[in-house]
Design a protein around this motif. Structure first.
Motif, PDB file in Angstrom:
ATOM      1  N   LEU A  36      39.006 -41.657  35.262  1.00 19.02           N
ATOM      2  CA  LEU A  36      38.319 -40.541  35.896  1.00 19.02           C
ATOM      3  C   LEU A  36      38.410 -40.617  37.420  1.00 19.02           C
ATOM      4  CD1 LEU A  36      35.067 -40.383  33.712  1.00 19.02           C
ATOM      5  CD2 LEU A  36      37.074 -38.898  33.559  1.00 19.02           C
ATOM      6  N   GLY A  37      38.779 -41.783  37.933  1.00 17.28           N
ATOM      7  CA  GLY A  37      38.903 -41.945  39.377  1.00 17.28           C
ATOM      8  C   GLY A  37      37.575 -42.053  40.093  1.00 17.28           C
ATOM      9  N   LEU A  38      36.504 -42.316  39.349  1.00 21.56           N
ATOM     10  CA  LEU A  38      35.163 -42.436  39.921  1.00 21.56           C
ATOM     11  C   LEU A  38      34.737 -43.902  39.935  1.00 21.56           C
ATOM     12  CD1 LEU A  38      33.513 -39.465  37.999  1.00 21.56           C
ATOM     13  CD2 LEU A  38      34.207 -39.492  40.404  1.00 21.56           C
ATOM     14  N   PRO A  39      33.766 -44.267  40.776  1.00 24.56           N
ATOM     15  CA  PRO A  39      33.317 -45.656  40.816  1.00 24.56           C
ATOM     16  C   PRO A  39      32.772 -46.131  39.474  1.00 24.56           C
ATOM     17  CG  PRO A  39      32.507 -44.443  42.726  1.00 24.56           C
ATOM     18  CD  PRO A  39      33.103 -43.435  41.794  1.00 24.56           C
ATOM     19  N   LEU A  40      32.919 -47.434  39.249  1.00 29.43           N
ATOM     20  CA  LEU A  40      32.380 -48.102  38.062  1.00 29.43           C
ATOM     21  C   LEU A  40      31.222 -48.969  38.535  1.00 29.43           C
ATOM     22  CD1 LEU A  40      35.796 -49.363  36.615  1.00 29.43           C
ATOM     23  CD2 LEU A  40      34.745 -47.095  36.335  1.00 29.43           C
ATOM     24  N   LEU A  41      30.036 -48.763  37.988  1.00 29.08           N
ATOM     25  CA  LEU A  41      28.847 -49.445  38.511  1.00 29.08           C
ATOM     26  C   LEU A  41      28.193 -50.314  37.463  1.00 29.08           C
ATOM     27  CD1 LEU A  41      26.181 -48.141  40.892  1.00 29.08           C
ATOM     28  CD2 LEU A  41      25.398 -48.975  38.666  1.00 29.08           C
ATOM     29  N   GLU A  42      27.814 -51.513  37.875  1.00 28.75           N
ATOM     30  CA  GLU A  42      27.025 -52.378  36.996  1.00 28.75           C
ATOM     31  C   GLU A  42      25.675 -52.671  37.629  1.00 28.75           C
ATOM     32  OE1 GLU A  42      28.346 -56.361  36.135  1.00 28.75           O
ATOM     33  OE2 GLU A  42      28.822 -56.801  38.235  1.00 28.75           O
ATOM     34  N   VAL A  43      24.668 -52.749  36.779  1.00 26.14           N
ATOM     35  CA  VAL A  43      23.332 -53.166  37.177  1.00 26.14           C
ATOM     36  C   VAL A  43      23.133 -54.575  36.637  1.00 26.14           C
ATOM     37  CG1 VAL A  43      20.875 -52.693  37.032  1.00 26.14           C
ATOM     38  CG2 VAL A  43      22.511 -50.791  37.027  1.00 26.14           C
ATOM     39  N   GLY A  44      22.983 -55.535  37.525  1.00 26.54           N
ATOM     40  CA  GLY A  44      22.817 -56.924  37.121  1.00 26.54           C
ATOM     41  C   GLY A  44      24.079 -57.720  37.393  1.00 26.54           C
ATOM     42  N   ALA A 157      21.595 -43.448  34.299  1.00 29.05           N
ATOM     43  CA  ALA A 157      22.247 -42.609  33.288  1.00 29.05           C
ATOM     44  C   ALA A 157      22.545 -41.195  33.794  1.00 29.05           C
ATOM     45  CB  ALA A 157      21.410 -42.554  32.010  1.00 29.05           C
ATOM     46  N   PRO A 158      21.657 -40.590  34.598  1.00 22.83           N
ATOM     47  CA  PRO A 158      21.968 -39.237  35.084  1.00 22.83           C
ATOM     48  C   PRO A 158      23.224 -39.165  35.955  1.00 22.83           C
ATOM     49  CG  PRO A 158      19.630 -39.696  35.324  1.00 22.83           C
ATOM     50  CD  PRO A 158      20.284 -41.002  34.978  1.00 22.83           C
ATOM     51  N   HIS A 159      23.681 -40.288  36.476  1.00 24.87           N
ATOM     52  CA  HIS A 159      24.856 -40.289  37.347  1.00 24.87           C
ATOM     53  C   HIS A 159      26.179 -40.441  36.589  1.00 24.87           C
ATOM     54  CE1 HIS A 159      22.421 -40.291  40.957  1.00 24.87           C
ATOM     55  NE2 HIS A 159      21.725 -41.314  40.500  1.00 24.87           N
ATOM     56  N   VAL A 160      26.113 -40.689  35.285  1.00 25.30           N
ATOM     57  CA  VAL A 160      27.346 -40.814  34.507  1.00 25.30           C
ATOM     58  C   VAL A 160      28.002 -39.441  34.393  1.00 25.30           C
ATOM     59  CG1 VAL A 160      28.373 -41.466  32.299  1.00 25.30           C
ATOM     60  CG2 VAL A 160      26.446 -42.779  33.206  1.00 25.30           C
ATOM     61  N   ALA A 161      29.237 -39.350  34.825  1.00 25.50           N
ATOM     62  CA  ALA A 161      29.953 -38.074  34.815  1.00 25.50           C
ATOM     63  C   ALA A 161      30.298 -37.650  33.392  1.00 25.50           C
ATOM     64  CB  ALA A 161      31.238 -38.213  35.630  1.00 25.50           C
ATOM     65  N   PRO A 162      30.506 -36.363  33.151  1.00 30.56           N
ATOM     66  CA  PRO A 162      30.994 -35.924  31.845  1.00 30.56           C
ATOM     67  C   PRO A 162      32.270 -36.678  31.465  1.00 30.56           C
ATOM     68  CG  PRO A 162      30.329 -34.044  33.169  1.00 30.56           C
ATOM     69  CD  PRO A 162      30.275 -35.236  34.076  1.00 30.56           C
ATOM     70  N   GLY A 163      32.301 -37.226  30.268  1.00 29.60           N
ATOM     71  CA  GLY A 163      33.436 -38.021  29.836  1.00 29.60           C
ATOM     72  C   GLY A 163      33.343 -39.470  30.251  1.00 29.60           C
ATOM     73  N   LEU A 204      27.270 -55.622  22.654  1.00 26.74           N
ATOM     74  CA  LEU A 204      27.725 -54.659  23.661  1.00 26.74           C
ATOM     75  C   LEU A 204      27.942 -53.291  23.018  1.00 26.74           C
ATOM     76  CD1 LEU A 204      28.701 -54.913  26.787  1.00 26.74           C
ATOM     77  CD2 LEU A 204      30.949 -54.460  25.794  1.00 26.74           C
ATOM     78  N   ARG A 205      27.294 -52.274  23.578  1.00 26.76           N
ATOM     79  CA  ARG A 205      27.430 -50.915  23.083  1.00 26.76           C
ATOM     80  C   ARG A 205      28.067 -50.036  24.156  1.00 26.76           C
ATOM     81  NH1 ARG A 205      25.809 -53.777  19.603  1.00 26.76           N
ATOM     82  NH2 ARG A 205      24.359 -53.296  17.914  1.00 26.76           N
ATOM     83  N   VAL A 206      29.070 -49.259  23.754  1.00 26.72           N
ATOM     84  CA  VAL A 206      29.752 -48.352  24.669  1.00 26.72           C
ATOM     85  C   VAL A 206      29.489 -46.928  24.199  1.00 26.72           C
ATOM     86  CG1 VAL A 206      31.948 -47.633  25.676  1.00 26.72           C
ATOM     87  CG2 VAL A 206      31.536 -50.064  25.166  1.00 26.72           C
ATOM     88  N   LEU A 207      28.930 -46.098  25.087  1.00 30.69           N
ATOM     89  CA  LEU A 207      28.589 -44.720  24.780  1.00 30.69           C
ATOM     90  C   LEU A 207      29.284 -43.793  25.770  1.00 30.69           C
ATOM     91  CD1 LEU A 207      24.698 -45.146  24.422  1.00 30.69           C
ATOM     92  CD2 LEU A 207      26.439 -45.509  22.677  1.00 30.69           C
ATOM     93  N   ARG A 208      29.698 -42.624  25.300  1.00 23.03           N
ATOM     94  CA  ARG A 208      30.371 -41.659  26.175  1.00 23.03           C
ATOM     95  C   ARG A 208      29.469 -40.448  26.388  1.00 23.03           C
ATOM     96  NH1 ARG A 208      35.484 -41.599  27.509  1.00 23.03           N
ATOM     97  NH2 ARG A 208      36.135 -42.749  25.649  1.00 23.03           N
ATOM     98  N   ARG A 209      29.436 -39.991  27.649  1.00 23.41           N
ATOM     99  CA  ARG A 209      28.665 -38.753  27.908  1.00 23.41           C
ATOM    100  C   ARG A 209      29.447 -37.572  27.370  1.00 23.41           C
ATOM    101  NH1 ARG A 209      24.555 -36.567  30.631  1.00 23.41           N
ATOM    102  NH2 ARG A 209      23.959 -38.406  31.822  1.00 23.41           N
ATOM    103  N   THR A 210      28.851 -36.903  26.397  1.00 21.79           N
ATOM    104  CA  THR A 210      29.495 -35.748  25.777  1.00 21.79           C
ATOM    105  C   THR A 210      28.620 -34.512  25.844  1.00 21.79           C
ATOM    106  OG1 THR A 210      28.619 -36.452  23.628  1.00 21.79           O
ATOM    107  CG2 THR A 210      30.848 -37.141  24.186  1.00 21.79           C
ATOM    108  N   GLY A 211      27.394 -34.674  26.364  1.00 16.89           N
ATOM    109  CA  GLY A 211      26.487 -33.541  26.385  1.00 16.89           C
ATOM    110  C   GLY A 211      25.625 -33.543  27.618  1.00 16.89           C
TER     111      GLY A 211
END
Length: 214
Positions: A36-44, A157-163, A204-211
């Motif tokens: 997506l070309g956007l930053p990847l952010l980790e908390v912790g 979570a609100p900052h996760v881009a669509p996709g 580890l759970r991976v979820l995609r923003r789809t909505g």
């Protein structure tokens, strides 16, 4: 795709708690989100073990990894608790508190990834309040109480881009296996309707923003 042998060796040598199989799943998610070309952010951040994988994926995707931590250790890392490590305590007699920042910086230097990481030293909810940009990936692996895990989810979570991807670590459906706060955050994300599960690798759970929604 897996990281190069050098990156994997740096990950395995770094101080931290993430096992290799979960690390590889995180790396795959980061490579996916990096498109997506956007930053990847980790908390912790702790000492940068998982940051190595995010930074390498960000480098491959032409973006940057952002890691947020106050570097004073989470609840279970304080003196007298199971995950306390005296080697990351500031030995200045006037301080005497945990300080993982120097170890983290050495970790990035040894891995050759300093130029691909922005380290934000601060408390996650405070940083999230002033954050404005969309993110390709948010990896929640900070404090494991309901207060801290919930605040991390609400803030980022609100900052996760669509996709984009939301990745949550230490998700244990069975209380006998571990604390329940990350599991409750995971359930909350699914119930929101904004995220769909992509993969499960142990905790580890991976979820995609789809909505819409958070």
């Amino acid at each position: 795709m897996q990281p190069t042998p050098d990156i994997l060796a740096a990950f395995e040598a770094a101080k931290g708690f993430m096992p290799v199989d979960e690390g590889l799943a995180l790396y795959a998610a980061a490579r996916d989100a990096g498109r997506l070309g956007l930053p990847l952010l980790e908390v912790g951040t702790y000492c940068g073990r998982s940051t190595i994988l995010l930074a390498d994926a960000a480098r491959e995707g032409g973006t940057v990894a952002v890691t947020v931590d106050h570097h004073r250790g989470s609840e279970e890392q304080q003196p007298g608790w199971e995950y306390h490590d005296p080697s990351v305590v500031d030995d200045d007699p006037g301080v005497g508190r945990m300080d993982t920042l120097p170890t983290f910086r050495r970790t990035l230097y040894k891995a050759g990834l300093e130029d691909h990481v922005i380290a934000v030293v601060g408390r996650s909810p405070q940083v999230a309040k002033v954050w404005q940009a969309q993110l390709g990936l948010v990896f929640i692996d900070g404090g494991h109480t309901d207060e801290h895990a919930g605040a991390d989810y609400e803030g980022w979570a609100p900052h996760v881009a669509p996709g984009g991807l939301l990745v949550i670590h230490d998700v244990f459906p069975d209380p006998a296996d571990g604390g329940q706060a990350p599991y409750r955050v995971y359930l909350r994300a699914l119930a929101s309707g904004a995220f769909t599960e992509v993969s499960v690798t142990r905790s580890l759970r991976v979820l995609r923003r789809t909505g819409l929604g958070n």
